[in-house]
Design a protein around this motif. Structure first.
Motif, PDB file in Angstrom:
ATOM      1  N   VAL A 168      13.387  47.859  10.068  1.00  0.00           N
ATOM      2  CA  VAL A 168      14.113  49.096   9.766  1.00  0.00           C
ATOM      3  C   VAL A 168      13.101  50.214   9.533  1.00  0.00           C
ATOM      4  CG1 VAL A 168      15.815  50.220   8.283  1.00  0.00           C
ATOM      5  CG2 VAL A 168      15.952  47.747   8.665  1.00  0.00           C
ATOM      6  N   LYS A 169      13.279  51.284  10.295  1.00  0.00           N
ATOM      7  CA  LYS A 169      12.402  52.453  10.148  1.00  0.00           C
ATOM      8  C   LYS A 169      13.168  53.493   9.333  1.00  0.00           C
ATOM      9  CE  LYS A 169      10.062  55.621  13.392  1.00  0.00           C
ATOM     10  NZ  LYS A 169       9.881  55.854  14.840  1.00  0.00           N
ATOM     11  N   ILE A 170      12.599  53.897   8.211  1.00  0.00           N
ATOM     12  CA  ILE A 170      13.309  54.846   7.348  1.00  0.00           C
ATOM     13  C   ILE A 170      12.455  56.084   7.078  1.00  0.00           C
ATOM     14  CG2 ILE A 170      14.715  53.098   6.163  1.00  0.00           C
ATOM     15  CD1 ILE A 170      12.760  53.284   3.773  1.00  0.00           C
ATOM     16  N   GLY A 171      13.123  57.137   6.653  1.00  0.00           N
ATOM     17  CA  GLY A 171      12.417  58.331   6.200  1.00  0.00           C
ATOM     18  C   GLY A 171      12.092  58.174   4.729  1.00  0.00           C
ATOM     19  N   ASN A 172      11.500  59.200   4.129  1.00  0.00           N
ATOM     20  CA  ASN A 172      11.173  59.070   2.707  1.00  0.00           C
ATOM     21  C   ASN A 172      12.088  59.922   1.821  1.00  0.00           C
ATOM     22  OD1 ASN A 172      10.161  61.499   3.410  1.00  0.00           O
ATOM     23  ND2 ASN A 172       8.194  61.265   2.387  1.00  0.00           N
ATOM     24  N   ASN A 173      13.250  60.308   2.386  1.00  0.00           N
ATOM     25  CA  ASN A 173      14.172  61.128   1.595  1.00  0.00           C
ATOM     26  C   ASN A 173      15.127  60.268   0.781  1.00  0.00           C
ATOM     27  OD1 ASN A 173      13.115  63.469   2.729  1.00  0.00           O
ATOM     28  ND2 ASN A 173      14.421  63.232   4.524  1.00  0.00           N
ATOM     29  N   PHE A 174      14.582  59.529  -0.150  1.00  0.00           N
ATOM     30  CA  PHE A 174      15.423  58.726  -1.043  1.00  0.00           C
ATOM     31  C   PHE A 174      15.055  59.071  -2.473  1.00  0.00           C
ATOM     32  CE2 PHE A 174      15.359  56.220   2.799  1.00  0.00           C
ATOM     33  CZ  PHE A 174      16.664  55.765   2.904  1.00  0.00           C
ATOM     34  N   THR A 175      16.041  59.011  -3.369  1.00  0.00           N
ATOM     35  CA  THR A 175      15.719  59.247  -4.774  1.00  0.00           C
ATOM     36  C   THR A 175      14.832  58.117  -5.273  1.00  0.00           C
ATOM     37  OG1 THR A 175      17.824  60.333  -5.065  1.00  0.00           O
ATOM     38  CG2 THR A 175      16.725  59.566  -7.077  1.00  0.00           C
ATOM     39  N   ASN A 176      15.127  56.891  -4.815  1.00  0.00           N
ATOM     40  CA  ASN A 176      14.372  55.743  -5.306  1.00  0.00           C
ATOM     41  C   ASN A 176      13.952  54.853  -4.128  1.00  0.00           C
ATOM     42  OD1 ASN A 176      13.343  53.538  -6.616  1.00  0.00           O
ATOM     43  ND2 ASN A 176      15.019  53.364  -8.087  1.00  0.00           N
ATOM     44  N   ILE A 177      12.802  55.164  -3.572  1.00  0.00           N
ATOM     45  CA  ILE A 177      12.314  54.414  -2.402  1.00  0.00           C
ATOM     46  C   ILE A 177      12.100  52.944  -2.769  1.00  0.00           C
ATOM     47  CG2 ILE A 177      10.350  54.155  -0.802  1.00  0.00           C
ATOM     48  CD1 ILE A 177      10.117  57.165  -0.792  1.00  0.00           C
TER      49      ILE A 177
END
Ligand SMILES: Cc1cc2nc3c(=O)[nH]c(=O)nc-3n(C[C@H](O)[C@H](O)[C@H](O)COP(=O)(O)O)c2cc1C
Length: 326
Positions: A168-177
């Motif tokens: 899974v490729k994700i961005g870093n726009n998470f409150t809690n990575i």
């Protein structure tokens, strides 16, 4: 020198993976990637919208499609060579043409019927499947939990339909990575790719028009991925690939020191050419010789962060503020 590494359960002869882009959409280019020393290739992504029988049904599930009906016009104009049949053929032909892992890629935003398409990808012979999950959080009525749950549902939906490894490729726009990566790990991700790079729109102050920012990354952009790889690598079971801003052997070495199992490179290949993979390997060899390392395992993980990352961030920030010049 031993450059081998294991990524999402696949043995790679080098840790350099050609990231998904227009440079991995034809057999000629894929062969050049393999000839230059790539450890694996991620094929250009198919869009989830291409995989549903009736794309307009998506409007009922996601109001985004009401706001951007041009998505459908764009889909209608997709050239045949970028269609689903052609994609499955590309997987088959790539498998015959090169002897490195060929990983398919799907860019997706929902856990709808398309997830069963993972079966076709498997039948076509792909060694793995990368999910570029790119849910844009621009809707104030959708809470963060719902968005994160969708990531997990997509992964589980796809895993139910295939036995090949799934990343899974994700961005870093998470409150809690920390939490989303742990949840994906527990849900069965075979690898995580940290991070995707989203569009960076800009404004032209002469024409007063919006313009797209640079499509290519810069080497300075490596730091976000590097930080999170070093924090998460001691923690997660799944493999990790560093992505975004890796432009040279130095970037590759940093990512491996931080605990990445492999790296994905794209912009640097657009800028210097596919054969630049060979130059990065030569530079990696020179660095390994200088430090007396004979395999990736000799230095991988040497720079993981075992400290309390939150406390460290806070202290670093305080130090910076205290030291500020008036
Ligand atoms: C021209 C271009 C096309 C891309 N196409 C895709 C794609 O189809 N699927 C995908 O997951 N990422 C795509 N990407 C993103 C890259 O795979 C990569 O994540 C991003 O460029 C950051 O890595 P880099 O700093 O090495 O360029 C594309 C990037 C570029 C520059």
């Amino acid at each position: 020198m031993d450059f081998t590494t294991t990524y999402m359960g696949l043995g790679l002869r080098t840790p350099i993976i050609a990231g998904s882009s227009g440079l991995t959409k034809s057999i000629g280019l894929i062969k050049r990637m393999a000839d230059s020393g790539a450890g694996a290739v991620i094929l250009k992504s198919l869009f989830e919208e291409q995989l549903v029988q009736d794309p307009k049904a998506l409007s009922e599930q996601d109001e985004m499609y009401f706001r951007y009906p041009e998505v459908f016009e764009y889909l209608d104009k997709f050239p045949v060579e970028d269609g689903v049949e052609a994609y499955l053929n590309l997987i088959q032909e790539a498998k015959e043409a090169v002897n490195i892992p060929v990983i398919a890629s799907i860019n997706c935003i929902s856990a709808t019927e398309w997830t069963s398409f993972a079966r076709e990808i498997t039948k076509a012979g792909a060694d793995g499947l990368e999910l570029n999950i790119a849910i844009y959080p621009f809707n104030k009525n959708v809470d963060s939990q719902t968005i994160e749950d969708t990531y997990i549902k997509i992964l589980k939906g796809v895993k139910e339909n295939t036995g090949i490894p799934v990343s899974v490729k994700i961005g870093n726009n998470f409150t809690n990575i920390y939490r989303i990566t742990n949840r994906l790990d527990e849900a069965g991700a075979d690898a995580l790719v940290l991070f995707n790079r989203f569009s960076r729109p800009d404004i032209d102050i002469q024409t007063l028009k919006p313009v797209s920012g640079s499509t290519m990354s810069s080497p300075q952009e490596i730091t976000e991925s590097l930080k999170w790889i070093s924090i998460l690598s001691p923690e997660l079971k799944c493999s990790l690939a560093g992505a975004t801003g890796i432009h040279n052997a130095g970037g590759i070495i940093k990512q491996l020191l931080a605990g990445a199992d492999a790296v994905q490179v794209t912009s640097t290949l657009y800028q210097h050419g596919i054969e630049y993979i060979g130059k990065m390997i030569d530079d990696l060899v020179a660095w390994m010789k200088k430090f007396g390392y004979s395999s990736i395992g000799d230095f991988k993980n040497l720079m993981v962060r075992n400290e309390d990352a939150a406390a460290l961030e806070r202290v670093e920030f305080m130090k910076k503020t205290v030291g500020e010049v008036e």
